[in-house]
Design an enzyme around this catalytic site. Structure first.
Site, PDB file in Angstrom:
ATOM      1  N   LYS A  35      60.648  15.571  19.770  1.00  0.00           N
ATOM      2  CA  LYS A  35      60.149  14.436  18.983  1.00  0.00           C
ATOM      3  C   LYS A  35      58.994  14.887  18.088  1.00  0.00           C
ATOM      4  O   LYS A  35      58.463  16.000  18.263  1.00  0.00           O
ATOM      5  CB  LYS A  35      59.699  13.312  19.924  1.00  0.00           C
ATOM      6  CG  LYS A  35      58.591  13.707  20.869  1.00  0.00           C
ATOM      7  CD  LYS A  35      58.289  12.604  21.871  1.00  0.00           C
ATOM      8  CE  LYS A  35      57.248  13.073  22.864  1.00  0.00           C
ATOM      9  NZ  LYS A  35      56.410  12.047  23.392  1.00  0.00           N
ATOM     10  N   TYR A 262      31.114  18.299   0.119  1.00  0.00           N
ATOM     11  CA  TYR A 262      30.682  16.902   0.105  1.00  0.00           C
ATOM     12  C   TYR A 262      29.512  16.684   1.060  1.00  0.00           C
ATOM     13  O   TYR A 262      29.534  17.167   2.202  1.00  0.00           O
ATOM     14  CB  TYR A 262      31.819  15.985   0.552  1.00  0.00           C
ATOM     15  CG  TYR A 262      32.923  15.835  -0.462  1.00  0.00           C
ATOM     16  CD1 TYR A 262      32.688  15.256  -1.708  1.00  0.00           C
ATOM     17  CD2 TYR A 262      34.213  16.273  -0.173  1.00  0.00           C
ATOM     18  CE1 TYR A 262      33.707  15.120  -2.630  1.00  0.00           C
ATOM     19  CE2 TYR A 262      35.241  16.128  -1.096  1.00  0.00           C
ATOM     20  CZ  TYR A 262      34.975  15.560  -2.323  1.00  0.00           C
ATOM     21  OH  TYR A 262      35.981  15.420  -3.227  1.00  0.00           O
ATOM     22  N   MET A 310      39.798  17.301   1.428  1.00  0.00           N
ATOM     23  CA  MET A 310      41.246  17.095   1.532  1.00  0.00           C
ATOM     24  C   MET A 310      42.021  18.388   1.270  1.00  0.00           C
ATOM     25  O   MET A 310      43.016  18.675   1.928  1.00  0.00           O
ATOM     26  CB  MET A 310      41.694  16.004   0.552  1.00  0.00           C
ATOM     27  CG  MET A 310      43.110  15.533   0.817  1.00  0.00           C
ATOM     28  SD  MET A 310      43.705  14.327  -0.363  1.00  0.00           S
ATOM     29  CE  MET A 310      42.690  12.926  -0.016  1.00  0.00           C
TER      30      MET A 310
HETATM   31  C1  LIG Z   1      58.749  10.104  28.209  1.00  0.00           C
HETATM   32  C2  LIG Z   1      58.336  11.508  27.926  1.00  0.00           C
HETATM   33  N1  LIG Z   1      58.907  12.510  28.607  1.00  0.00           N
HETATM   34  C3  LIG Z   1      58.563  13.797  28.393  1.00  0.00           C
HETATM   35  C4  LIG Z   1      57.607  14.138  27.449  1.00  0.00           C
HETATM   36  C5  LIG Z   1      57.211  15.578  27.268  1.00  0.00           C
HETATM   37  O1  LIG Z   1      55.925  15.775  27.743  1.00  0.00           O
HETATM   38  P1  LIG Z   1      55.177  17.178  27.593  1.00  0.00           P
HETATM   39  O2  LIG Z   1      55.054  17.431  26.131  1.00  0.00           O
HETATM   40  O3  LIG Z   1      53.861  16.960  28.238  1.00  0.00           O
HETATM   41  O4  LIG Z   1      56.014  18.198  28.271  1.00  0.00           O
HETATM   42  C6  LIG Z   1      56.978  13.121  26.732  1.00  0.00           C
HETATM   43  C7  LIG Z   1      55.941  13.464  25.771  1.00  0.00           C
HETATM   44  O5  LIG Z   1      54.937  12.837  25.582  1.00  0.00           O
HETATM   45  C8  LIG Z   1      57.359  11.773  26.967  1.00  0.00           C
HETATM   46  O6  LIG Z   1      56.788  10.766  26.289  1.00  0.00           O
END
Ligand SMILES: Cc1ncc(COP(=O)(O)O)c(C=O)c1O
Length: 369
Positions: A35, A262, A310
Site C-alpha cells: 500500500k 527563509y 520547497m
Molecule cells: C492491517 C495491516 N496489516 C499489516 C500491515 C503491515 O504492517 P507493517 O508495515 O508494520 O509490517 C499494515 C500496515 O500498517 C496494516 O494496516
C-alpha cells in the site's frame, strides 16, 4: 546528474522477503503489503521483487491500489485491507481482490455486488482484538459473518484476521492480550472452516512472537528493509531498499554573520562554505529537518543549515571544502562508509520510518538501483 531521485534496491526487497520467509517457515505464507505505493518505494516494482523473494500474496489498503496491483498481478491473491465505499467495493471486486468485512450490512453489499459482477467475492472477516479501528469486536458476530460467507454462493470465506496495536513495543502486555483473544477466534474459525487462512502478524509481530505467525503474515515495513522497532534494520537481518539522492547545485562562500534561507534561521559564525541542494519539502524533505539533519557528500556528514524550503536545502561545508557543484548528496542511504538511515531521520522528526519514506513526494522519480 539528477535533481532528486529515490533509488530503490529491488534485490534488497527480494532478500528482505527471503529473510521474513525464513523467519516464519514453510507453513506460513508471506503477504507483502504494498500500500501507499509500496511505502513510497514504488508498489509495482516492489511487488515483483517481493514475489521473487518468497511472498505468495499481496495486500493494499485502497480500491485504487487494488486496481493497479490487480492489473499487474492477476494471478496473485490480493487483499484490500481498508474500509471501502460502495463504489470502491465495485472496483476492488472488479480487480479480483479479496475484501475485508466486519459488518453484516457490508457483507450483504459484497454479496450483492459480487452477484451483479457475476463473480464470487473472497472475504476476509476481520476481528478487532484491540486495535479499536477496523474489525468486529464480538467473536460471536465474527463467526456469524464467517458462516454467512460460507453459506452464500456469491461469497467465499478466505480469511479470518486481526491487527496488533503494540507489536512494535517489546514491553507491551497488550500484544499478548490481543494474541490470546485472537487465538480463541482462530481456533473456532479453524474448527469450523479448516481451509480458512488465519492471519494477524505485521512485521514487528513476525520478529516478536512465533505464536503470532498463524497461516500467513502481512509484512510491510520490513519488506523495504526498515526496522519495525525504529532501531537498526541490520539487527533483524534487513537491508534498507531506498536511498534519497540529490546533488550539490552550488557552493557559496559565507562571511561571519551571513545568513541562509527563509527567516534567516542560521548565520555563519565564521568564514565557511554553504552547499545548495535542489530539493526540499516539495520532495518530502520535511521542514522539521531545518537545522536538524545531516547530509552525506563525498562520504562525509554535513549539517543541514537554515530552513528547508520547497525546492532547496542548504548544508554547511566548513571553511575548507573540496566539495564542488555536481557532487552527489545523500539525504537517506549510504555513501562511502557513512549511512543515514530513515530511522535516524524519523527520530529527528519525532516520527517513524514509515512516515519518512511514504512522505517522499511524487515529484521524486523512483529508479531501480
Ligand atoms: C492491517 C495491516 N496489516 C499489516 C500491515 C503491515 O504492517 P507493517 O508495515 O508494520 O509490517 C499494515 C500496515 O500498517 C496494516 O494496516
Amino acid at each position: 546528474m539528477v535533481r532528486a531521485v529515490a533509488r530503490i534496491d529491488l534485490a534488497a526487497v527480494q532478500r528482505n522477503c527471503a529473510r521474513l520467509k525464513s523467519e516464519v517457515g514453510q507453513g506460513t505464507e508471506l503477504c507483502a503489503v504494498v500500500k501507499a505505493d509500496g511505502y513510497g518505494h514504488g508498489a509495482a516494482a516492489c511487488a515483483e521483487a517481493a514475489l521473487a523473494g518468497g511472498a505468495t500474496r499481496l495486500a493494499v489498503a485502497t480500491a485504487a491500489e487494488a486496481e493497479t496491483i490487480g492489473r499487474g498481478y492477476p494471478h496473485i491473491d490480493l487483499l484490500t485491507m481498508g474500509a471501502l465505499t460502495p463504489e470502491d467495493l465495485d472496483s476492488a471486486l472488479a480487480s479480483g481482490a479479496a475484501v475485508a468485512v466486519w459488518k453484516p450490512g457490508f457483507l450483504e453489499l459484497v454479496a450483492e455486488r459480487a452477484r451483479a459482477q457475476g463473480r464470487v467475492a473472497r472475504v476476509h472477516v476481520k476481528y478487532d482484538s484491540g486495535m479499536g479501528r477496523l474489525g468486529n469486536r464480538d467473536p460471536v458476530e465474527v463467526m456469524a459473518l464467517a458462516r454467512a460467507c460460507a453459506d452464500s454462493q456469491h461469497l467465499e470465506l478466505s480469511g479470518v484476521w486481526t491487527h496488533f496495536a503494540t507489536a512494535d513495543e517489546p514491553e507491551s502486555e497488550f500484544f499478548d492480550e490481543q494474541l490470546d483473544r485472537f487465538g480463541a477466534v482462530a481456533d473456532a474459525a479453524r474448527a469450523e472452516f479448516p481451509e480458512v487462512t488465519v492471519h494477524a502478524a505485521n512485521s514487528a509481530a513476525v520478529f516478536r512472537d512465533k505464536r503470532a505467525h498463524f497461516d500467513m503474515v502481512r509484512c510491510g515495513v520490513a519488506v523495504y528493509g526498515l526496522d519495525p522497532f525504529q532501531e537498526k534494520p541490520e539487527e533483524h537481518g534487513l537491508q534498507p531498499a531506498l536511498s534519497l539522492r540529490s546533488h550539490v547545485a552550488d557552493v557559496k562562500h559565507f562571511e561571519p554573520g551571513d545568513s541562509v534561507g527563509y527567516g534567516r534561521t542560521w548565520r555563519a559564525g565564521a568564514k565557511t562554505s554553504v552547499g545548495v541542494l535542489p530539493l526540499g519539502y516539495g520532495d518530502g524533505v520535511r521542514r522539521g529537518l531545518s537545522n536538524n539533519a545531516e547530509v552525506l557528500v563525498r562520504g562525509r556528514r554535513y549539517p543541514l543549515v537554515g530552513t528547508v524550503s520547497m525546492d532547496n536545502v542548504t548544508i554547511d561545508l566548513g571553511p575548507q571544502t573540496e566539495v564542488e557543484p555536481g557532487d552527489e548528496a545523500v539525504l537517506i542511504g549510504s555513501q562511502g562508509e557513512e549511512t543515514i538511515l530513515a530511522e535516524e531521520v524519523a527520530a529527528r522528526l519525532g516520527t517513524i520510518n514509515y512516515e519518512v519514506t511514504c512522505g517522499i513526494s511524487a515529484r521524486v522519480p523512483r529508479v531501480e538501483k
